[in-house]
Design a protein around this motif. Structure first.
Motif, PDB file in Angstrom:
ATOM      1  N   ILE A  20       0.838  -1.210   0.000  1.00 43.49           N
ATOM      2  CA  ILE A  20       0.000   0.000   0.000  1.00 43.49           C
ATOM      3  C   ILE A  20       0.874   1.263   0.000  1.00 43.49           C
ATOM      4  N   MET A  21       1.914   1.267   0.841  1.00 42.27           N
ATOM      5  CA  MET A  21       2.836   2.421   0.900  1.00 42.27           C
ATOM      6  C   MET A  21       3.491   2.665  -0.460  1.00 42.27           C
ATOM      7  N   LEU A  22       3.965   1.587  -1.076  1.00 44.48           N
ATOM      8  CA  LEU A  22       4.692   1.711  -2.333  1.00 44.48           C
ATOM      9  C   LEU A  22       3.772   2.177  -3.470  1.00 44.48           C
ATOM     10  N   GLN A  23       2.569   1.623  -3.511  1.00 43.93           N
ATOM     11  CA  GLN A  23       1.625   2.040  -4.559  1.00 43.93           C
ATOM     12  C   GLN A  23       1.232   3.499  -4.383  1.00 43.93           C
ATOM     13  N   LYS A  24       1.072   3.918  -3.135  1.00 44.08           N
ATOM     14  CA  LYS A  24       0.761   5.323  -2.849  1.00 44.08           C
ATOM     15  C   LYS A  24       1.882   6.240  -3.331  1.00 44.08           C
ATOM     16  N   ALA A  25       3.137   5.758  -3.256  1.00 45.09           N
ATOM     17  CA  ALA A  25       4.297   6.545  -3.691  1.00 45.09           C
ATOM     18  C   ALA A  25       4.524   6.458  -5.191  1.00 45.09           C
ATOM     19  N   GLY A  26       3.678   5.705  -5.895  1.00 42.22           N
ATOM     20  CA  GLY A  26       3.773   5.652  -7.348  1.00 42.22           C
ATOM     21  C   GLY A  26       4.516   4.451  -7.895  1.00 42.22           C
ATOM     22  N   TYR A  27       4.894   3.517  -7.039  1.00 45.22           N
ATOM     23  CA  TYR A  27       5.596   2.320  -7.509  1.00 45.22           C
ATOM     24  C   TYR A  27       4.592   1.248  -7.936  1.00 45.22           C
ATOM     25  N   GLN A  28       5.025   0.394  -8.848  1.00 40.51           N
ATOM     26  CA  GLN A  28       4.205  -0.736  -9.292  1.00 40.51           C
ATOM     27  C   GLN A  28       4.703  -1.992  -8.577  1.00 40.51           C
ATOM     28  N   VAL A  29       3.879  -2.554  -7.697  1.00 42.55           N
ATOM     29  CA  VAL A  29       4.250  -3.777  -6.982  1.00 42.55           C
ATOM     30  C   VAL A  29       3.804  -4.969  -7.812  1.00 42.55           C
ATOM     31  N   VAL A  30       4.760  -5.762  -8.287  1.00 45.47           N
ATOM     32  CA  VAL A  30       4.427  -6.852  -9.208  1.00 45.47           C
ATOM     33  C   VAL A  30       4.167  -8.168  -8.490  1.00 45.47           C
ATOM     34  N   GLY A  31       4.366  -8.192  -7.166  1.00 48.75           N
ATOM     35  CA  GLY A  31       4.065  -9.422  -6.440  1.00 48.75           C
ATOM     36  C   GLY A  31       4.638  -9.430  -5.034  1.00 48.75           C
ATOM     37  N   ILE A  32       4.183 -10.423  -4.269  1.00 46.61           N
ATOM     38  CA  ILE A  32       4.680 -10.649  -2.906  1.00 46.61           C
ATOM     39  C   ILE A  32       5.110 -12.103  -2.818  1.00 46.61           C
ATOM     40  N   ALA A  33       6.346 -12.328  -2.363  1.00 48.69           N
ATOM     41  CA  ALA A  33       6.865 -13.691  -2.205  1.00 48.69           C
ATOM     42  C   ALA A  33       7.183 -13.931  -0.736  1.00 48.69           C
ATOM     43  N   ALA A  34       6.829 -15.117  -0.255  1.00 50.91           N
ATOM     44  CA  ALA A  34       7.086 -15.450   1.148  1.00 50.91           C
ATOM     45  C   ALA A  34       8.319 -16.316   1.325  1.00 50.91           C
ATOM     46  N   SER A  35       8.894 -16.783   0.210  1.00 50.61           N
ATOM     47  CA  SER A  35      10.062 -17.661   0.278  1.00 50.61           C
ATOM     48  C   SER A  35      10.987 -17.362  -0.897  1.00 50.61           C
ATOM     49  N   VAL A  36      12.192 -17.893  -0.824  1.00 54.96           N
ATOM     50  CA  VAL A  36      13.148 -17.709  -1.928  1.00 54.96           C
ATOM     51  C   VAL A  36      12.634 -18.379  -3.191  1.00 54.96           C
ATOM     52  N   ALA A  37      12.031 -19.560  -3.054  1.00 49.93           N
ATOM     53  CA  ALA A  37      11.509 -20.275  -4.227  1.00 49.93           C
ATOM     54  C   ALA A  37      10.431 -19.455  -4.935  1.00 49.93           C
ATOM     55  N   GLN A  38       9.495 -18.870  -4.163  1.00 44.29           N
ATOM     56  CA  GLN A  38       8.457 -18.023  -4.757  1.00 44.29           C
ATOM     57  C   GLN A  38       9.073 -16.779  -5.406  1.00 44.29           C
ATOM     58  N   ALA A  39      10.082 -16.226  -4.758  1.00 42.22           N
ATOM     59  CA  ALA A  39      10.731 -15.027  -5.299  1.00 42.22           C
ATOM     60  C   ALA A  39      11.397 -15.319  -6.638  1.00 42.22           C
ATOM     61  N   ARG A  40      12.091 -16.445  -6.721  1.00 42.18           N
ATOM     62  CA  ARG A  40      12.737 -16.822  -7.992  1.00 42.18           C
ATOM     63  C   ARG A  40      11.717 -16.901  -9.130  1.00 42.18           C
ATOM     64  N   LYS A  41      10.571 -17.510  -8.821  1.00 41.87           N
ATOM     65  CA  LYS A  41       9.527 -17.676  -9.840  1.00 41.87           C
ATOM     66  C   LYS A  41       8.972 -16.333 -10.295  1.00 41.87           C
ATOM     67  N   LEU A  42       8.694 -15.444  -9.329  1.00 41.29           N
ATOM     68  CA  LEU A  42       8.143 -14.129  -9.667  1.00 41.29           C
ATOM     69  C   LEU A  42       9.158 -13.255 -10.402  1.00 41.29           C
ATOM     70  N   ILE A  43      10.435 -13.388 -10.046  1.00 39.09           N
ATOM     71  CA  ILE A  43      11.478 -12.629 -10.754  1.00 39.09           C
ATOM     72  C   ILE A  43      11.511 -13.033 -12.221  1.00 39.09           C
ATOM     73  N   GLU A  44      11.410 -14.334 -12.465  1.00 40.56           N
ATOM     74  CA  GLU A  44      11.426 -14.826 -13.846  1.00 40.56           C
ATOM     75  C   GLU A  44      10.180 -14.384 -14.613  1.00 40.56           C
ATOM     76  N   GLU A  45       9.026 -14.399 -13.945  1.00 40.28           N
ATOM     77  CA  GLU A  45       7.762 -14.071 -14.626  1.00 40.28           C
ATOM     78  C   GLU A  45       7.546 -12.572 -14.783  1.00 40.28           C
ATOM     79  N   LYS A  46       7.921 -11.780 -13.763  1.00 37.99           N
ATOM     80  CA  LYS A  46       7.542 -10.362 -13.720  1.00 37.99           C
ATOM     81  C   LYS A  46       8.674  -9.385 -14.035  1.00 37.99           C
ATOM     82  N   SER A  47       9.915  -9.845 -14.017  1.00 36.02           N
ATOM     83  CA  SER A  47      11.079  -8.989 -14.291  1.00 36.02           C
ATOM     84  C   SER A  47      11.053  -7.677 -13.503  1.00 36.02           C
ATOM     85  N   PRO A  48      11.042  -7.734 -12.174  1.00 34.58           N
ATOM     86  CA  PRO A  48      11.017  -6.500 -11.378  1.00 34.58           C
ATOM     87  C   PRO A  48      12.320  -5.710 -11.516  1.00 34.58           C
TER      88      PRO A  48
END
Length: 451
Positions: A20-48
């Motif tokens: 919410i803070m980041l979106q209010k500041a104008g950033y685009q949040v492409v996802g939330i990961a709770a583990s390294v495995a989830q983060a790897r997947k989102l990095i590959e899919e969303k290219s943050p």
């Protein structure tokens, strides 16, 4: 729309508040990961473009494990964590993040930290030192070790810019020499560098010392006093031991950094100043922030471009070079003919732990030059060193270093039930990066499971 951000945080409420803070500041949040495995997947899919990284995550891998992977991908990241114990902070620093925020924090703190992190990342990409040749030496900074070369390169990069610099390192590692080098390679070099030891300032006089006072401003103010910031105008001010500054003085310093102006005690007039800020500390400021002794907003302002100076025990390959440098220096100043250090004496220096770092070595060299009766120093009078006694094997032979290291790692793995990384893992117990431990295990033939 600003950059795309990925939040790697295992607590959903915290992660959602961040989103919410980041979106209010104008950033685009492409996802939330709770583990390294989830983060790897989102990095590959969303290219943050950026990663906001907690340290404690779900699964066996931590945010520090992921940080090493992000470094390989050249993907910038900053930590957001409540974990500030010393071993964790040392592991965090080794990954060279672009920022570290201590939970809890305010929304405006987050925005400022992201701005500073972006600035630091862009600086690193653009390389701000075209006027400084890569092989240029810096007077008074002696050595060839990789860690020292890395620090020297950072000095060369940042010196021509106007960026605030924070020099980190143990006492005696040469922080003031590094500050002078930054000044001498900067556009401010024709103006003074003013050195302020924050630890030595009497608490009742800090404001007067830094910002000056008018005549009659307080009892004993019998004349106008020009403060250190005003003395350094158009030059550089070096704030040594910045971690010792009291909190109320930190507030006033922050205003100067933000507004680029000072106000003498007893005056309503503001004076605009143009001063390059270089600060130094041997404290871990993230820990000081977490424990309420250092302001988070001031930390952000100072920590734009940190430079870590290695301890002497981390660069023992430089000891001989430094010893001869100081030998020559003090032999000349004392008009003595000392020009040699015996092999056993050099071995003494290399076996010592150097709690006082380069400063201790310099003082030792000066003292022994004065005491020398010939042209050679045959032995140094060092504090007692407890010898390391190697354990014996059943055949009564000394174990090799490799055997001892393997046994030590396997003992740690056994204590941790085979867990290598993460909280409660052998890497944490051994105060070692997980990647380093994995590498050692592979080299020593230790399989995961400590077989």
């Amino acid at each position: 729309m600003k950059e795309k951000l990925l939040i790697v945080e295992d607590e959903f409420i915290v992660a959602n508040d961040l989103k919410i803070m980041l979106q209010k500041a104008g950033y685009q949040v492409v996802g939330i990961a709770a583990s390294v495995a989830q983060a790897r997947k989102l990095i590959e899919e969303k290219s943050p473009d950026w990663i906001l990284l907690d340290i404690i995550l779900k699964g066996n891998l931590t945010g520090i494990d992921l940080a090493w992977e992000l470094r390989e991908m050249n993907l910038p990241f900053l930590y957001i964590s409540a974990n500030t114990n010393q071993s964790t902070l040392e592991a965090v620093k080794a990954t060279h993040p672009y920022g570290f925020m201590v939970k809890p924090f305010r929304e405006k703190d987050l925005v400022v930290m992201l701005d500073i992190a972006r600035y630091r990342f862009n600086q690193e990409k653009e390389n701000l030192a075209p006027a400084v040749t890569a092989n240029q030496e810096i007077a008074g900074i002696i050595g060839e070790s990789p860690l020292l070369k890395e620090a020297i390169e950072k000095i060369k990069i940042v010196a021509p810019a106007e960026t605030s610099v924070l020099i980190l390192g143990e006492s005696g590692t040469g922080k003031e020499r590094a500050a002078h080098a930054i000044h001498e390679l900067s556009t401010h070099k024709s103006h003074p560098i003013v050195v302020v030891n924050c630890a030595a300032l009497p608490q009742s006089l800090i404001e007067s010392e830094l910002f000056g006072h008018e005549k009659g401003a307080f009892t004993g103010a019998n004349a106008l006093r020009i403060g250190k910031f005003e003395q350094a105008n158009n030059g550089t001010i070096f704030l040594d031991e910045i971690g010792e500054l009291p909190l109320d003085s930190q507030v006033k310093l922050l205003r100067v950094l933000q507004e680029k102006e000072i106000q003498r005690l007893g005056s309503n007039k503001t004076i605009k100043i143009n001063v390059r800020i270089v600060a130094a500390t041997n404290k871990i400021l993230e820990k000081e922030v977490a424990e309420g002794r250092f302001r988070l907003d001031l930390y952000y302002r100072l920590n734009v471009f940190p430079i870590q100076l290695p301890s002497l025990r981390e660069r023992k390959e430089d000891i001989e070079i430094l010893a001869y440098y100081f030998l020559k220096k003090y032999a000349a100043s004392s008009k003595k003919t000392v020009n040699k250090i015996s092999a056993p004496a050099l071995e003494q220096l290399k076996s010592y732990n150097w709690p006082g770092n380069v400063r201790e070595l310099e003082h030792l060299a000066e003292r022994n030059v004065l005491l020398a009766k010939t042209n050679e120093i045959e032995k140094f009078d060092l504090p007692s060193i407890t010898p390391i006694v190697a354990l014996e094997t059943s055949s009564n032979k000394l174990k090799s270093m490799e055997e001892m290291e393997k046994e030590h790692i396997m003992n740690a793995l056994q204590i941790c039930n085979g867990k290598v990384s993460g909280i409660g893992g052998a890497a944490e117990l051994l105060k070692m990066q997980p990647q380093t431990l994995y590498s050692k295990m592979k080299k020593l033939g230790i399989k995961q499971g400590y077989n």
